[in-house]
Design a protein around this motif. Sequence first.
Motif, PDB file in Angstrom:
ATOM      1  N   ARG A   1     -36.694  50.555  29.423  1.00 34.48           N
ATOM      2  CA  ARG A   1     -36.601  51.368  30.637  1.00 34.48           C
ATOM      3  C   ARG A   1     -35.412  50.860  31.438  1.00 34.48           C
ATOM      4  NH1 ARG A   1     -40.742  53.637  34.957  1.00 34.48           N
ATOM      5  NH2 ARG A   1     -39.423  53.277  36.743  1.00 34.48           N
TER       6      ARG A   1
ATOM      7  N   ASN B   1     -33.385  51.134  34.770  1.00 30.55           N
ATOM      8  CA  ASN B   1     -33.644  51.597  36.133  1.00 30.55           C
ATOM      9  C   ASN B   1     -32.369  51.647  36.953  1.00 30.55           C
ATOM     10  OD1 ASN B   1     -36.691  51.551  36.034  1.00 30.55           O
ATOM     11  ND2 ASN B   1     -36.285  49.391  35.562  1.00 30.55           N
TER      12      ASN B   1
ATOM     13  N   TYR C   1     -31.356  52.183  40.920  1.00 31.48           N
ATOM     14  CA  TYR C   1     -31.831  52.306  42.288  1.00 31.48           C
ATOM     15  C   TYR C   1     -30.638  52.563  43.205  1.00 31.48           C
ATOM     16  CZ  TYR C   1     -35.685  49.579  40.163  1.00 31.48           C
ATOM     17  OH  TYR C   1     -36.684  49.117  39.346  1.00 31.48           O
TER      18      TYR C   1
ATOM     19  N   LEU D   1     -39.601  50.799  43.040  1.00 32.95           N
ATOM     20  CA  LEU D   1     -40.551  50.928  41.931  1.00 32.95           C
ATOM     21  C   LEU D   1     -41.895  50.421  42.449  1.00 32.95           C
ATOM     22  CD1 LEU D   1     -41.152  51.561  38.948  1.00 32.95           C
ATOM     23  CD2 LEU D   1     -40.247  49.321  38.347  1.00 32.95           C
TER      24      LEU D   1
ATOM     25  N   HIS E   1     -46.902  47.312  40.244  1.00 33.77           N
ATOM     26  CA  HIS E   1     -47.575  47.571  38.964  1.00 33.77           C
ATOM     27  C   HIS E   1     -47.540  46.299  38.130  1.00 33.77           C
ATOM     28  CE1 HIS E   1     -43.315  47.830  37.963  1.00 33.77           C
ATOM     29  NE2 HIS E   1     -43.632  47.612  36.707  1.00 33.77           N
TER      30      HIS E   1
ATOM     31  N   ASP F   1     -47.010  45.549  33.858  1.00 28.32           N
ATOM     32  CA  ASP F   1     -46.586  46.298  32.677  1.00 28.32           C
ATOM     33  C   ASP F   1     -47.742  46.314  31.678  1.00 28.32           C
ATOM     34  OD1 ASP F   1     -44.088  46.502  33.908  1.00 28.32           O
ATOM     35  OD2 ASP F   1     -43.337  44.686  32.941  1.00 28.32           O
TER      36      ASP F   1
ATOM     37  N   HIS G   1     -45.758  43.297  40.000  1.00 26.52           N
ATOM     38  CA  HIS G   1     -44.409  43.246  40.563  1.00 26.52           C
ATOM     39  C   HIS G   1     -43.982  44.608  41.075  1.00 26.52           C
ATOM     40  CE1 HIS G   1     -44.204  44.078  36.234  1.00 26.52           C
ATOM     41  NE2 HIS G   1     -43.082  44.756  36.448  1.00 26.52           N
TER      42      HIS G   1
ATOM     43  N   ARG H   1     -28.544  49.204  42.627  1.00 30.71           N
ATOM     44  CA  ARG H   1     -29.071  48.110  41.798  1.00 30.71           C
ATOM     45  C   ARG H   1     -29.464  48.683  40.449  1.00 30.71           C
ATOM     46  NH1 ARG H   1     -34.295  46.047  40.840  1.00 30.71           N
ATOM     47  NH2 ARG H   1     -34.021  44.019  39.849  1.00 30.71           N
TER      48      ARG H   1
ATOM     49  N   SER I   1     -31.381  47.642  36.543  1.00 33.11           N
ATOM     50  CA  SER I   1     -32.105  46.656  35.745  1.00 33.11           C
ATOM     51  C   SER I   1     -32.484  47.285  34.416  1.00 33.11           C
ATOM     52  CB  SER I   1     -33.361  46.183  36.485  1.00 33.11           C
ATOM     53  OG  SER I   1     -34.299  47.228  36.591  1.00 33.11           O
TER      54      SER I   1
HETATM   55  O1  LIG Z   1     -36.068  46.705  38.501  1.00 34.38           O
HETATM   56  C1  LIG Z   1     -36.693  45.697  38.170  1.00 34.38           C
HETATM   57  O2  LIG Z   1     -36.222  44.576  38.272  1.00 34.38           O
HETATM   58  C2  LIG Z   1     -38.106  45.810  37.654  1.00 34.38           C
HETATM   59  C3  LIG Z   1     -38.276  46.817  36.561  1.00 34.38           C
HETATM   60  C4  LIG Z   1     -39.699  46.932  36.124  1.00 34.38           C
HETATM   61  O3  LIG Z   1     -40.581  46.256  36.572  1.00 34.38           O
HETATM   62  C5  LIG Z   1     -40.059  47.943  35.105  1.00 34.38           C
HETATM   63  O4  LIG Z   1     -39.179  48.725  34.701  1.00 34.38           O
HETATM   64  O5  LIG Z   1     -41.244  47.970  34.709  1.00 34.38           O
END
Ligand SMILES: O=C(O)CCC(=O)C(=O)O
Length: 351
Positions: free
Chosen positions: A207, A209, A211, A223, A226, A228, A283, A293, A295
Motif C-alpha cells: 500500500r 500512501n 498524504y 490514516l 488501525h 494491520d 497506529h 508525505r 509512505s
Molecule cells: O503512512 C504511514 O506511515 C502508515 C501506513 C500504514 O499504517 C498502512 O498503510 O497501513
Amino acid sequence: MGSLPVPSVQASVAATGGDDVPLRYLRPEAAAEAVTGDGDGEAQIPIIDHQRLLLELDHGGESLHRFPQDWGFFQVICLQLVNHSVPDDVLESMKANIQQFFQLPAETKKRFAQEQGQLEGYGQLFVVSEDQKLDWADMLFLYTQPPEMRNAKFWPDQPATFRSALNRYSGAVKDLSDSLLATMAKNLGLKREAIADKCIHGMQKVRINYYPPCAQAEKVVGLSPHSDANLLTLVLQVNHVQGLQIKRNGSWLPVKPVSGAFVVNIGDMFEVLTNGRYRSIEHRAVVDPKEERLSIAAFQFPDIHTMIGPLKEMTGHEDDAYKTSDLESFMKIFFATKLEGKNFLEQMKLN
Ligand SMILES: O=C(O)CCC(=O)C(=O)O
Ligand SMILES: [Fe+2]
C-alpha cells in the motif's frame, strides 16, 4: 469486497487550493487526541541494527526479547530496522518512482484506478458508508507476492521504471520479512521454521500512501487508527515528513522518520498465531500543514491456504483466545469493517 469510491484528495487540493476542507474530512476531536513528545530521546522507538541482531541470534543472545519487554506489559514490537538486507539502490529507486507517480496528471493516475468491488489500484480503502469520515490521503494498493497474484493492469507503466522497481523492492522486502519471522519464532521458543514454513509462498500486498499537505492539518487524519490484519508489516517512510504515530499507554507516539529504516509492526495475524502473546500495534498517520508525505507499507501474509489460528506450540494447556479461520475469510471480514482501532480483531476473539 471493495471500498466505495471517493474523490482524490490530491486532485481536490489542486483544484480548490485546499483552504476549504470539505466536511467529510473534518474530525477535529479525533485529530486532537493526545500526542506524546516528538518521537525523539526517551520516547523513541527502538532502532535495531539487523546484522547485529542476526549475529546475536547465532550466539544465543537475547535478540529481540529485550525490546518487547521494555515496551510495556504486553509484548509489543514496533521498531526501526537499520542495516538490513534491502539494498540502498532498491529503496532509492522505489522512492523516486512513487514520488514521480503521484506527480503525474490526475488523468494518468486514473488509468490505474480501483474498479468497483475490487481492492487493488489507485483510490482509497475501508470506505464502507456514504456518511463516514474520510482520511486525508490517496493510495495505490497492489498485490505483489507471489508473482502469480499480480494484476498488471493496476501496476503503473509510468514512470517507465515503476514496475521493475516494485518487483525488486517486493522480493527484497519478502526476504527480509522471512528472516525476521524466523528470528521472532526463535524468540518465542519455537523452531525457526514454525512461522516461516507458513510463508514459503507467503502473500505480500503493498500500500503506497500519499498524504497531501492540509491547510487545516490539525483537524484531519491521514490514516485512521488501525492495526494491520496481516502477520508483519514493513513500512518505509519515504521522505522526512513526520506523520506515523503508534498508540502507547493511551496516547500517540510519533515514529520519527529514520532514513533507510523500515518500521516493523506486528499485525493481527501474529497476535492470533501467538494466542495474544504478542499484540498487534495500533497506529495512525497525521498530515503536515505544508508538506506532502509518502509512505510504503508492505503487508506480509502467510500462504493463501494457511489456516489462521493460535499455534498449538504456543497455547500448550491454555485455551485458544481467538477463532481459527482460513485466510480468505479473515481478510473478507477485515475489509468489510470500518478502520477503527483494533475493532476487527475483537470479532476474532473467543468469549
Ligand atoms: O503512512 C504511514 O506511515 C502508515 C501506513 C500504514 O499504517 C498502512 O498503510 O497501513
Ligand atoms: Fe497500517
